[in-house]
Scaffold this motif. Sequence first.
Motif, mmCIF file in Angstrom:
data_model
loop_
_atom_site.group_PDB
_atom_site.id
_atom_site.type_symbol
_atom_site.label_atom_id
_atom_site.label_comp_id
_atom_site.label_asym_id
_atom_site.label_seq_id
_atom_site.Cartn_x
_atom_site.Cartn_y
_atom_site.Cartn_z
ATOM 1 N N ALA A 178 21.683 7.385 14.521
ATOM 2 C CA ALA A 178 21.366 8.055 15.782
ATOM 3 C C ALA A 178 20.662 7.130 16.770
ATOM 4 C CB ALA A 178 20.515 9.292 15.508
ATOM 5 N N PHE A 179 19.815 6.265 16.246
ATOM 6 C CA PHE A 179 18.986 5.439 17.124
ATOM 7 C C PHE A 179 19.308 3.949 17.036
ATOM 8 C CE2 PHE A 179 16.713 9.387 16.436
ATOM 9 C CZ PHE A 179 16.379 9.739 17.738
ATOM 10 N N ASN A 180 20.453 3.633 16.462
ATOM 11 C CA ASN A 180 20.933 2.247 16.407
ATOM 12 C C ASN A 180 19.870 1.295 15.871
ATOM 13 O OD1 ASN A 180 23.556 2.787 17.583
ATOM 14 N ND2 ASN A 180 22.465 3.105 19.521
ATOM 15 N N LEU A 181 19.264 1.660 14.758
ATOM 16 C CA LEU A 181 18.223 0.825 14.176
ATOM 17 C C LEU A 181 18.830 -0.447 13.605
ATOM 18 C CD1 LEU A 181 16.067 3.519 12.320
ATOM 19 C CD2 LEU A 181 15.873 2.704 14.684
ATOM 20 N N THR A 182 18.052 -1.512 13.668
ATOM 21 C CA THR A 182 18.499 -2.815 13.186
ATOM 22 C C THR A 182 18.004 -3.043 11.764
ATOM 23 O OG1 THR A 182 18.438 -3.718 15.432
ATOM 24 C CG2 THR A 182 18.458 -5.301 13.605
ATOM 25 N N ARG A 183 18.946 -3.245 10.864
ATOM 26 C CA ARG A 183 18.571 -3.500 9.474
ATOM 27 C C ARG A 183 17.973 -4.892 9.346
ATOM 28 N NH1 ARG A 183 19.500 -1.650 4.318
ATOM 29 N NH2 ARG A 183 20.623 0.175 5.077
ATOM 30 N N LYS A 184 16.962 -5.022 8.533
ATOM 31 C CA LYS A 184 16.339 -6.314 8.305
ATOM 32 C C LYS A 184 17.333 -7.267 7.652
ATOM 33 C CE LYS A 184 11.551 -4.712 7.918
ATOM 34 N NZ LYS A 184 10.377 -4.578 7.042
ATOM 35 N N GLN A 185 17.243 -8.532 8.022
ATOM 36 C CA GLN A 185 18.127 -9.539 7.459
ATOM 37 C C GLN A 185 17.814 -9.734 5.978
ATOM 38 O OE1 GLN A 185 20.710 -11.100 9.139
ATOM 39 N NE2 GLN A 185 20.221 -9.567 10.704
ATOM 40 N N THR A 186 18.870 -9.815 5.203
ATOM 41 C CA THR A 186 18.661 -10.065 3.780
ATOM 42 C C THR A 186 18.383 -11.541 3.566
ATOM 43 O OG1 THR A 186 21.040 -10.353 3.483
ATOM 44 C CG2 THR A 186 20.136 -8.161 3.067
ATOM 45 N N THR A 187 17.411 -11.815 2.738
ATOM 46 C CA THR A 187 17.045 -13.186 2.422
ATOM 47 C C THR A 187 17.039 -13.353 0.905
ATOM 48 O OG1 THR A 187 14.696 -12.575 2.429
ATOM 49 C CG2 THR A 187 15.631 -13.402 4.497
#
Length: 230
Positions: A178-187
């Motif tokens: 709904a809010f186009n959240l940005t997933r954290k980059q996988t490291t």
Amino acid sequence: MFKLYLDPGHGGADSGATANGLQEKNITLDIALRIRDLLEKDYEDVNIRMSRTTDTTRSLSQRTNDANSWGADYFLSIHVNAFNGSAQGYEDYIHTSLTDSSLTAQYRNIMHDEITKVNNLSNRGKKKANFHVLRETAMSALLTENGFIDNTSDAEKLRSSSWRQAVAQGHVNGLAGAFNLTRKQTTTPNDLYRVIVDGTQEGAYRDEQNILNAVSRNLQTAERIVIEKV
């Protein structure tokens, strides 16, 4: 920065619905804390404020006034239903004054779809009501009713920690969409640490800031906080 006001229904002197050895206030708090932890672990630029993080009494006005003064972008209230023992399933609510084409309804459509994908409950549909937390909030608001505590089949699901985790993930998936959240980059995976507050696990985190956030949330109220490498 997406500002979510997360409201576990009832609490303290107000147990909410009770049946089958369960209390609504405990289930809603558990699901809400899981939602918070998943958002903090997996998504960037999310600021979460909760109406309560423990078994405390908060009035409806305290909840909505707090959300409004904080300037939340979205108000999400977590509840469990009860009726006659035979009713069962999931439903959610926006305010009666809103049209089906409103922005709040569009957010709800995404939330509804993601939650019903994973909750293994009968789908009772998208509804409207004049609930205080939907009427008095200055931002878009949604109230979810996650099963019927007085229905034997639903109660067995409510009793399951893995089911509550899945329901929390469904809410998070809906918020992300709904809010186009940005997933954290996988490291490269770091060590996993559990934060244990007064003998109960508060969460498990790899990110150092999430560990510090968990400690900070409980620092004023806990008698003992343990950080344990898994």
